[in-house]
Design a protein around this motif. Structure first.
Motif, PDB file in Angstrom:
ATOM      1  N   ARG A 189      32.530  33.049  62.850  1.00 51.13           N
ATOM      2  CA  ARG A 189      32.585  32.880  61.390  1.00 51.13           C
ATOM      3  C   ARG A 189      31.611  33.842  60.710  1.00 51.13           C
ATOM      4  N   GLN A 190      30.410  33.951  61.255  1.00 51.67           N
ATOM      5  CA  GLN A 190      29.413  34.861  60.687  1.00 51.67           C
ATOM      6  C   GLN A 190      29.823  36.319  60.859  1.00 51.67           C
ATOM      7  N   GLN A 191      30.431  36.643  62.012  1.00 49.17           N
ATOM      8  CA  GLN A 191      30.883  38.017  62.257  1.00 49.17           C
ATOM      9  C   GLN A 191      31.958  38.433  61.258  1.00 49.17           C
ATOM     10  N   LEU A 192      32.926  37.537  61.027  1.00 50.14           N
ATOM     11  CA  LEU A 192      34.011  37.878  60.111  1.00 50.14           C
ATOM     12  C   LEU A 192      33.524  37.941  58.670  1.00 50.14           C
ATOM     13  N   TYR A 193      32.584  37.067  58.312  1.00 50.50           N
ATOM     14  CA  TYR A 193      32.026  37.143  56.955  1.00 50.50           C
ATOM     15  C   TYR A 193      31.381  38.513  56.730  1.00 50.50           C
ATOM     16  N   LYS A 194      30.609  38.969  57.695  1.00 52.82           N
ATOM     17  CA  LYS A 194      29.944  40.273  57.565  1.00 52.82           C
ATOM     18  C   LYS A 194      30.979  41.393  57.467  1.00 52.82           C
ATOM     19  N   LYS A 195      32.024  41.309  58.279  1.00 52.19           N
ATOM     20  CA  LYS A 195      33.083  42.324  58.248  1.00 52.19           C
ATOM     21  C   LYS A 195      33.737  42.363  56.871  1.00 52.19           C
ATOM     22  N   TRP A 196      34.061  41.187  56.332  1.00 58.50           N
ATOM     23  CA  TRP A 196      34.692  41.123  55.013  1.00 58.50           C
ATOM     24  C   TRP A 196      33.734  41.591  53.915  1.00 58.50           C
ATOM     25  N   ALA A 197      32.458  41.198  54.013  1.00 57.07           N
ATOM     26  CA  ALA A 197      31.479  41.595  52.996  1.00 57.07           C
ATOM     27  C   ALA A 197      31.286  43.110  52.990  1.00 57.07           C
ATOM     28  N   ASP A 198      31.306  43.727  54.173  1.00 60.12           N
ATOM     29  CA  ASP A 198      31.154  45.182  54.263  1.00 60.12           C
ATOM     30  C   ASP A 198      32.371  45.899  53.665  1.00 60.12           C
ATOM     31  N   HIS A 199      33.550  45.314  53.847  1.00 60.86           N
ATOM     32  CA  HIS A 199      34.783  45.957  53.378  1.00 60.86           C
ATOM     33  C   HIS A 199      35.058  45.670  51.897  1.00 60.86           C
ATOM     34  N   TYR A 200      34.755  44.443  51.468  1.00 66.80           N
ATOM     35  CA  TYR A 200      35.006  44.041  50.078  1.00 66.80           C
ATOM     36  C   TYR A 200      33.650  43.904  49.366  1.00 66.80           C
ATOM     37  N   ASP A 201      33.250  42.648  49.092  1.00 62.21           N
ATOM     38  CA  ASP A 201      31.918  42.350  48.569  1.00 62.21           C
ATOM     39  C   ASP A 201      31.591  40.913  48.942  1.00 62.21           C
ATOM     40  N   ASP A 202      30.387  40.465  48.611  1.00 65.85           N
ATOM     41  CA  ASP A 202      29.943  39.139  49.044  1.00 65.85           C
ATOM     42  C   ASP A 202      30.809  38.018  48.461  1.00 65.85           C
ATOM     43  N   ALA A 203      31.140  38.115  47.181  1.00 64.95           N
ATOM     44  CA  ALA A 203      31.931  37.058  46.548  1.00 64.95           C
ATOM     45  C   ALA A 203      33.324  36.972  47.171  1.00 64.95           C
ATOM     46  N   TYR A 204      33.942  38.122  47.416  1.00 63.85           N
ATOM     47  CA  TYR A 204      35.263  38.176  48.037  1.00 63.85           C
ATOM     48  C   TYR A 204      35.200  37.614  49.455  1.00 63.85           C
ATOM     49  N   ALA A 205      34.166  38.005  50.193  1.00 65.77           N
ATOM     50  CA  ALA A 205      33.994  37.519  51.574  1.00 65.77           C
ATOM     51  C   ALA A 205      33.769  36.015  51.596  1.00 65.77           C
ATOM     52  N   SER A 206      33.014  35.512  50.622  1.00 65.66           N
ATOM     53  CA  SER A 206      32.763  34.077  50.552  1.00 65.66           C
ATOM     54  C   SER A 206      34.052  33.306  50.292  1.00 65.66           C
ATOM     55  N   LEU A 207      34.917  33.855  49.437  1.00 71.03           N
ATOM     56  CA  LEU A 207      36.197  33.203  49.168  1.00 71.03           C
ATOM     57  C   LEU A 207      37.075  33.197  50.420  1.00 71.03           C
ATOM     58  N   MET A 208      37.136  34.324  51.125  1.00 70.27           N
ATOM     59  CA  MET A 208      37.926  34.380  52.358  1.00 70.27           C
ATOM     60  C   MET A 208      37.401  33.396  53.397  1.00 70.27           C
ATOM     61  N   THR A 209      36.088  33.314  53.509  1.00 67.01           N
ATOM     62  CA  THR A 209      35.477  32.399  54.479  1.00 67.01           C
ATOM     63  C   THR A 209      35.774  30.953  54.114  1.00 67.01           C
ATOM     64  N   ALA A 210      35.647  30.615  52.828  1.00 67.69           N
ATOM     65  CA  ALA A 210      35.893  29.242  52.385  1.00 67.69           C
ATOM     66  C   ALA A 210      37.352  28.848  52.581  1.00 67.69           C
ATOM     67  N   ILE A 211      38.275  29.790  52.355  1.00 68.94           N
ATOM     68  CA  ILE A 211      39.690  29.491  52.566  1.00 68.94           C
ATOM     69  C   ILE A 211      39.988  29.320  54.052  1.00 68.94           C
ATOM     70  N   THR A 212      39.385  30.156  54.892  1.00 65.42           N
ATOM     71  CA  THR A 212      39.560  29.976  56.339  1.00 65.42           C
ATOM     72  C   THR A 212      38.970  28.638  56.779  1.00 65.42           C
ATOM     73  N   ASP A 213      37.835  28.254  56.201  1.00 65.50           N
ATOM     74  CA  ASP A 213      37.251  26.939  56.487  1.00 65.50           C
ATOM     75  C   ASP A 213      38.253  25.823  56.195  1.00 65.50           C
ATOM     76  N   ALA A 214      38.906  25.921  55.046  1.00 63.75           N
ATOM     77  CA  ALA A 214      39.851  24.876  54.644  1.00 63.75           C
ATOM     78  C   ALA A 214      41.040  24.810  55.598  1.00 63.75           C
ATOM     79  N   ILE A 215      41.599  25.972  55.947  1.00 62.59           N
ATOM     80  CA  ILE A 215      42.736  25.999  56.861  1.00 62.59           C
ATOM     81  C   ILE A 215      42.335  25.457  58.234  1.00 62.59           C
TER      82      ILE A 215
END
Length: 296
Positions: A189-215
């Motif tokens: 989870r932490q690895q993917l958050y960092k990958k998303w944050a590097d590619h997008y931004d922190d807010a976008y990565a947080s949304l992706m992480t929270a949605i994956t959490d829900a699923i």
């Protein structure tokens, strides 16, 4: 409770056996004619010196526990109690996270001081998972509080799944709304958050992480993702969903449900996966919170 560096060193003890010797455990037996109760899990103390004791969580069952985590794994959003926020483990929490705790094995979860802790209200929260039977199956949250010290041979849960009277609460968290993010998935989870944050931004990565959490917590689609630590099973779908939600400007639960269904139909075949409306409602709430953050 005791807060020293040495107190946070993890430790395991094998071949431990329940000894009903504490006043607490004696006081919670039924009557003298009743069969003595046996705990599935209990606390055991090991003396360190004249003033300190290490507290162990003991797995008294016949199954290997996939994890033991003596800290809170879940919290609620202050503005929306229906929304679960994952609790990121501290350095101490990570040290005291145990994987594959064997039968009759004790794992150190805390330390108490007979002077410093004797006058305070002390609390221990432990999460673990049982697969012992259909009745026991699930993630358990055990909560105990004592004015003063915890005694040894302190039962946390009886083998029939009932709660000892000394325990504040012993709850199965099997409802997706109440499920925590389990310790075994935090690294990916932490690895993917960092990958998303590097590619997008922190807010976008947080949304992706929270949605994956829900699923992950609702565990629809391929069954068994939650109980088998497959948090990233649908991370690709989560990324597609977020991109489409933002691109299309989704502004209703129905639009979120339509986008999610289209993504799953594309990935797994039309009609193979049914997205629960409850999940779409939850994700719409996440989207609104994201929009509020980025527009400030």
């Amino acid at each position: 409770m005791t807060n020293t560096k040495r107190a946070f060193e993890p430790k395991r003890i094998n071949d431990m056996h329940w000894s009903d010797i504490s006043e607490v455990s004696k006081s919670i037996q039924d009557n003298v004619q009743s069969k003595q109760k046996i705990p599935l899990f209990y606390l055991h103390n090991e003396s360190i010196n004249n003033y300190e004791e290490d507290i162990y969580f003991v797995n008294n069952s016949d199954e290997t526990l996939s994890f033991v985590a003596p800290y809170e794994l879940i919290k609620r959003d202050s503005d929306n109690p229906e929304m679960v926020i994952a609790v990121e483990p501290s350095e101490r929490d990570e040290a005291f996270t145990y994987i594959n705790v064997l039968p009759k094995q004790g794992v150190k979860i805390d330390r108490q001081h007979i002077i410093y802790d004797s006058d305070y209200l002390n609390q221990i929260i432990v999460y673990t998972m049982s697969r012992a039977s259909k009745e026991m199956w699930g993630v358990w949250r055990l909560n105990v509080c004592e004015k003063g010290l915890f005694s040894s041979s302190y039962p946390l849960l009886w083998e029939d799944g009932t709660k000892p009277t000394c325990v504040v609460s012993a709850d199965k968290r099997n409802d997706p709304k109440d499920r925590p993010i389990l310790p075994g998935v935090f690294p990916i989870r932490q690895q993917l958050y960092k990958k998303w944050a590097d590619h997008y931004d922190d807010a976008y990565a947080s949304l992706m992480t929270a949605i994956t959490d829900a699923i992950y917590r609702y565990d629809f689609g391929i069954v068994g993702c939650y109980y088998n630590d497959n948090w990233d099973e649908y991370s690709s779908e989560s990324e597609l969903i977020v991109n489409l939600l933002i691109k299309n400007g989704a502004d209703s639960v129905e639009e979120v449900l339509t986008i999610m269904t289209a993504v799953y139909d594309s990935s797994f075949g039309t009609g193979y996966t049914t997205v629960p409306k409850e999940v779409a409602e939850y994700i719409y709430g996440l989207l609104l919170r994201y929009k509020d953050i980025v527009t400030k």
